[in-house]
Design an enzyme around this catalytic site. Structure first.
Site, PDB file in Angstrom:
ATOM      1  N   GLU A  80       0.706  -1.360  -0.044  1.00  0.00           N
ATOM      2  CA  GLU A  80       0.111  -0.291   0.058  1.00  0.00           C
ATOM      3  C   GLU A  80       0.850   1.133   0.007  1.00  0.00           C
ATOM      4  O   GLU A  80       0.185   2.219   0.220  1.00  0.00           O
ATOM      5  CB  GLU A  80      -1.017  -0.072   0.432  1.00  0.00           C
ATOM      6  CG  GLU A  80      -0.425  -0.241   2.193  1.00  0.00           C
ATOM      7  CD  GLU A  80      -1.464  -0.298   3.478  1.00  0.00           C
ATOM      8  OE1 GLU A  80      -2.217   0.923   4.109  1.00  0.00           O
ATOM      9  OE2 GLU A  80      -2.083  -1.162   4.216  1.00  0.00           O
ATOM     10  N   CYS A 112      -3.234  -4.481   4.284  1.00  0.00           N
ATOM     11  CA  CYS A 112      -2.371  -5.176   4.939  1.00  0.00           C
ATOM     12  C   CYS A 112      -2.431  -6.683   4.241  1.00  0.00           C
ATOM     13  O   CYS A 112      -1.412  -7.087   4.372  1.00  0.00           O
ATOM     14  CB  CYS A 112      -2.433  -5.317   6.291  1.00  0.00           C
ATOM     15  SG  CYS A 112      -1.904  -3.610   6.516  1.00  0.00           S
ATOM     16  N   ARG A 199     -14.296   2.690  15.111  1.00  0.00           N
ATOM     17  CA  ARG A 199     -15.052   1.787  15.868  1.00  0.00           C
ATOM     18  C   ARG A 199     -14.921   0.367  14.766  1.00  0.00           C
ATOM     19  O   ARG A 199     -15.004  -0.200  15.267  1.00  0.00           O
ATOM     20  CB  ARG A 199     -16.146   1.919  16.126  1.00  0.00           C
ATOM     21  CG  ARG A 199     -16.801   3.359  15.362  1.00  0.00           C
ATOM     22  CD  ARG A 199     -17.564   3.922  15.613  1.00  0.00           C
ATOM     23  NE  ARG A 199     -19.012   3.881  14.354  1.00  0.00           N
ATOM     24  CZ  ARG A 199     -20.208   3.326  14.081  1.00  0.00           C
ATOM     25  NH1 ARG A 199     -20.349   2.682  14.782  1.00  0.00           N
ATOM     26  NH2 ARG A 199     -20.279   3.922  12.719  1.00  0.00           N
ATOM     27  N   THR A 201     -11.947  -1.293  13.406  1.00  0.00           N
ATOM     28  CA  THR A 201     -10.664  -1.140  13.529  1.00  0.00           C
ATOM     29  C   THR A 201     -10.472  -2.899  14.409  1.00  0.00           C
ATOM     30  O   THR A 201      -9.888  -3.912  13.848  1.00  0.00           O
ATOM     31  CB  THR A 201      -9.865  -0.749  14.355  1.00  0.00           C
ATOM     32  OG1 THR A 201      -9.907   1.224  13.161  1.00  0.00           O
ATOM     33  CG2 THR A 201      -8.243  -1.166  14.217  1.00  0.00           C
ATOM     34  N   HIS A 234      -2.035 -12.093  11.424  1.00  0.00           N
ATOM     35  CA  HIS A 234      -1.614 -10.567  10.474  1.00  0.00           C
ATOM     36  C   HIS A 234      -1.568  -9.615  11.922  1.00  0.00           C
ATOM     37  O   HIS A 234      -1.908  -9.953  12.525  1.00  0.00           O
ATOM     38  CB  HIS A 234      -2.422 -10.514  10.169  1.00  0.00           C
ATOM     39  CG  HIS A 234      -2.483  -8.334   9.687  1.00  0.00           C
ATOM     40  ND1 HIS A 234      -0.921  -8.387   9.022  1.00  0.00           N
ATOM     41  CD2 HIS A 234      -3.181  -7.218  10.499  1.00  0.00           C
ATOM     42  CE1 HIS A 234      -0.931  -6.927   9.095  1.00  0.00           C
ATOM     43  NE2 HIS A 234      -2.388  -6.086   9.965  1.00  0.00           N
ATOM     44  N   LYS A 239      -0.535  -6.899  20.757  1.00  0.00           N
ATOM     45  CA  LYS A 239      -1.764  -7.692  21.002  1.00  0.00           C
ATOM     46  C   LYS A 239      -3.180  -8.375  20.285  1.00  0.00           C
ATOM     47  O   LYS A 239      -3.639  -9.337  20.364  1.00  0.00           O
ATOM     48  CB  LYS A 239      -2.942  -6.066  21.740  1.00  0.00           C
ATOM     49  CG  LYS A 239      -3.844  -6.624  22.456  1.00  0.00           C
ATOM     50  CD  LYS A 239      -4.119  -5.326  23.080  1.00  0.00           C
ATOM     51  CE  LYS A 239      -5.871  -5.043  24.028  1.00  0.00           C
ATOM     52  NZ  LYS A 239      -6.776  -4.584  24.212  1.00  0.00           N
ATOM     53  N   ASN A 266       5.221  -2.740  12.863  1.00  0.00           N
ATOM     54  CA  ASN A 266       4.141  -3.182  10.976  1.00  0.00           C
ATOM     55  C   ASN A 266       4.255  -2.928   9.815  1.00  0.00           C
ATOM     56  O   ASN A 266       4.227  -1.676   9.452  1.00  0.00           O
ATOM     57  CB  ASN A 266       1.981  -2.653  11.434  1.00  0.00           C
ATOM     58  CG  ASN A 266       1.529  -3.247  10.377  1.00  0.00           C
ATOM     59  OD1 ASN A 266       1.624  -4.157   9.673  1.00  0.00           O
ATOM     60  ND2 ASN A 266       0.472  -2.771  10.094  1.00  0.00           N
TER      61      ASN A 266
END
Length: 347
Positions: A80, A112, A199, A201, A234, A239, A266
């Site tokens: 991207e 991604c 909200r 994600t 991914h 977390k 990332n």
């Protein structure tokens, strides 16, 4: 018919910036990000590195592990952050590694998961007999606006996989995908940095798609998490993949080898692919690897992979992922901003 990976390579830039350094500039509490996102530092491209140069380095490492560039009939590069809006990255890679002109090439974009989409496309052309081997790459110099939460994780790196029917180091037993139109993350044409709908994600974005694709593949292959030696999910941060693994029944030990994000950030299209490369770096013949990518917008690709005896012949022929991660050169925020082009000196 066996189809799979005959070689692989990865690349991570040497430069790093610590989360503490970013937080210091913006007056944030670094512990909120280190504990909340489980990321302590991230990779930063050099001033002359971009998604194309990273893709080239990863591809060269794949060639070093025994692949023959002259036999490649397709090159697909997922990113991207392609350096050109109109001009393929794939042809740059082809020229750099000496691939023949009698081939097909294209750039992929699906946030991604563009890299794993490239893997699936490569599997298709090889299975159909259109190409003897295909090179699939995920490479990014990820963007994050100054002061945005993304800036703490958006990193640089990539991985390349040679897809073939011959000389396999790992068999791809099966693959499947789960896709919806979910507006969790986007970047408009001409915009320097992406935006994200907070909200969307987590649950409706990442977790819905990762768990749905993973469960589909487990059902399709009639397997369970304990049938796999390792798993890669991914990793936009440390977390999310840890939680996804727990939700699906995978253990921390299964995801540990491929969980690179806490020490390098990332890498967007390269994230799950770098994780797979890091896992192949330590996997033994017969080990089974479960992989699920995620791309905002949104979708996930899942793969069931079994490592072969040939992994022992090629593993040490190129640098390993953690060799790159551990070879770090730390910089301050001013140098980071220069490397990332965050300072506009042209006015």
């Amino acid at each position: 018919m066996k189809l799979g990976i005959s070689s692989y390579g990865a690349y991570v830039p040497q430069y790093r910036i610590k989360v503490d350094e970013i937080a210091k500039v913006w007056g944030d509490n670094a512990d909120d990000y280190k504990n909340g996102l489980m990321v302590t530092e991230k990779s930063v491209p050099d001033v002359d590195e971009d998604a194309a140069t990273i893709a080239v380095e990863a591809a060269r490492n794949a060639m070093a592990r025994g692949a023959d560039a002259k036999k490649i009939g397709a090159i697909y590069v997922g990113s991207e952050s392609h350096p050109y809006a109109v001009k393929p990255t794939a042809t740059i890679v082809a020229a750099a590694i000496g691939a023949p002109s009698r081939m097909t090439a294209a750039d992929f974009e699906f946030a991604c998961k563009a890299g794993t989409a490239a893997v699936q496309a490569g599997m298709g052309v090889v299975a159909a007999g259109i190409a003897e081997t295909a090179l699939a790459i995920g490479s990014d110099v990820s963007q994050g606006a100054p002061g945005d939460a993304l800036e703490y994780t958006a990193a640089a790196g990539g991985a390349a996989f040679v897809i073939s029917k011959n000389d396999l180091i790992a068999v791809i037993n099966d693959t499947c995908s789960f896709t919806t139109d979910t507006p969790d993350f986007w970047r408009r044409e001409g915009a320097d940095y992406p935006r994200h709908g907070g909200r969307f994600t987590g649950e409706p974005g990442y977790f819905k798609h990762v768990t749905s694709a993973a469960k589909m593949l487990l059902e399709k292959t009639k397997t369970k998490p304990t049938d796999y030696t390792y798993a890669v999910f991914h990793q936009p941060n440390g977390k999310f993949p840890t939680k996804a693994a727990q939700m699906l029944g995978f253990t921390k030990e299964q995801i540990k080898p491929g969980l690179t994000c806490p020490k390098m950030g990332n890498t967007y299209s390269g994230a799950s692919m770098v994780g797979l490369a890091a896992t192949l770096d330590i996997a033994k013949p017969g080990d089974r690897i479960f992989v699920t990518s995620f791309g905002s917008g949104a979708g996930s690709d899942s793969f069931d992979i079994t490592v072969t005896e040939r992994i022992n012949e090629v593993r040490d022929l190129a640098p390993k992922v953690w060799d790159y991660i551990n070879n770090a050169k730390y910089i301050d925020y001013a140098t980071y901003a220069k490397h990332k082009g965050k300072i506009n000196i042209d006015g």
